[in-house]
Design an enzyme around this catalytic site. Structure first.
Site, mmCIF file in Angstrom:
data_model
loop_
_atom_site.group_PDB
_atom_site.id
_atom_site.type_symbol
_atom_site.label_atom_id
_atom_site.label_comp_id
_atom_site.label_asym_id
_atom_site.label_seq_id
_atom_site.Cartn_x
_atom_site.Cartn_y
_atom_site.Cartn_z
ATOM 1 N N ASN A 42 -2.307 3.400 5.121
ATOM 2 C CA ASN A 42 -1.440 2.225 4.937
ATOM 3 C C ASN A 42 -2.240 0.934 5.093
ATOM 4 O O ASN A 42 -3.075 0.808 5.989
ATOM 5 C CB ASN A 42 -0.233 2.259 5.867
ATOM 6 N N ILE A 43 -1.973 0.013 4.193
ATOM 7 C CA ILE A 43 -2.680 -1.266 4.158
ATOM 8 C C ILE A 43 -1.625 -2.367 4.181
ATOM 9 O O ILE A 43 -0.871 -2.534 3.212
ATOM 10 C CB ILE A 43 -3.571 -1.356 2.901
ATOM 11 N N GLU A 44 -1.555 -3.061 5.315
ATOM 12 C CA GLU A 44 -0.483 -4.042 5.517
ATOM 13 C C GLU A 44 -0.916 -5.439 5.084
ATOM 14 O O GLU A 44 -2.074 -5.685 4.729
ATOM 15 C CB GLU A 44 -0.067 -4.019 6.996
ATOM 16 N N CYS A 53 1.972 1.866 1.469
ATOM 17 C CA CYS A 53 1.969 3.063 2.322
ATOM 18 C C CYS A 53 0.768 3.955 2.006
ATOM 19 O O CYS A 53 0.209 3.919 0.900
ATOM 20 C CB CYS A 53 3.223 3.879 2.097
ATOM 21 N N GLU A 55 0.694 7.135 1.394
ATOM 22 C CA GLU A 55 0.922 8.098 0.315
ATOM 23 C C GLU A 55 0.645 7.472 -1.047
ATOM 24 O O GLU A 55 0.016 8.080 -1.919
ATOM 25 C CB GLU A 55 2.367 8.613 0.351
ATOM 26 N N CYS A 86 8.384 7.745 3.115
ATOM 27 C CA CYS A 86 9.512 6.832 2.894
ATOM 28 C C CYS A 86 10.097 7.061 1.497
ATOM 29 O O CYS A 86 9.500 7.726 0.639
ATOM 30 C CB CYS A 86 9.067 5.379 3.075
ATOM 31 N N CYS A 89 7.906 6.026 -1.521
ATOM 32 C CA CYS A 89 6.797 6.960 -1.775
ATOM 33 C C CYS A 89 7.301 8.259 -2.394
ATOM 34 O O CYS A 89 6.635 8.849 -3.248
ATOM 35 C CB CYS A 89 6.031 7.238 -0.491
#
Ligand code: THU
Length: 130
Positions: A42-44, A53, A55, A86, A89
């Site tokens: 995950n890369i926010e 996310c 995935e 989620c 995804c």
């Protein structure tokens, strides 16, 4: 490929998580039909909704490498609970990997639950509606 081997790769990906806001690290390892593994984490973003996310990062990375058919995806986090993908995804996995994809979900201790994607996203929307 054993589920534990895929878990190791997902943990590798989790260690690369950029999640300063949620502090919730997620790792994914997507196994293609040739046996190659594509990693995602995950890369926010400070504009929270732009977060990607683990995935979806893995799926897009796989497509960029030319992979189109997949067997399984392993997902792990630091949670006591077994993580499940989620809704967004699930929708992307359905289109890009297909309903038979094995979704191998782990908690932080390595306890696992395995489901076909089609059981996680019944009655899904697809291009046939368009
Ligand atoms: N996240 C994932 O990467 N995958 C999931 O299946 C659930 C949520 C990420 C998004 C966000 O960076 C953090 O976990 C908390 O929601």
């Amino acid at each position: 490929m054993k589920n534990e081997q895929l878990l190791k790769k997902a943990e590798e990906a989790k260690n690369l998580s950029y999640s300063p806001y949620s502090k919730f690290r997620v790792g994914a390892a997507l196994l293609d039909e040739k046996g190659n593994i594509h990693l995602g984490t995950n890369i926010e973003n400070s504009s929270y909704s732009l977060t990607l996310c683990a995935e979806r990062t893995a799926v897009f990375e796989a497509y960029l490498k030319g992979a189109r058919k997949f067997r399984a995806i392993a997902i792990t986090s630091d949670s006591e609970k077994i993580i499940t993908p989620c809704g967004a995804c699930r929708q992307v996995l359905m289109e890009m990997c297909g309903p038979e994809l094995e979704v191998i979900m782990f908690d932080k201790h390595g306890n696992t639950q395995v489901e076909k994607l089609k059981s996680l996203l019944p009655l899904s929307f697809d291009e046939s509606f368009l």
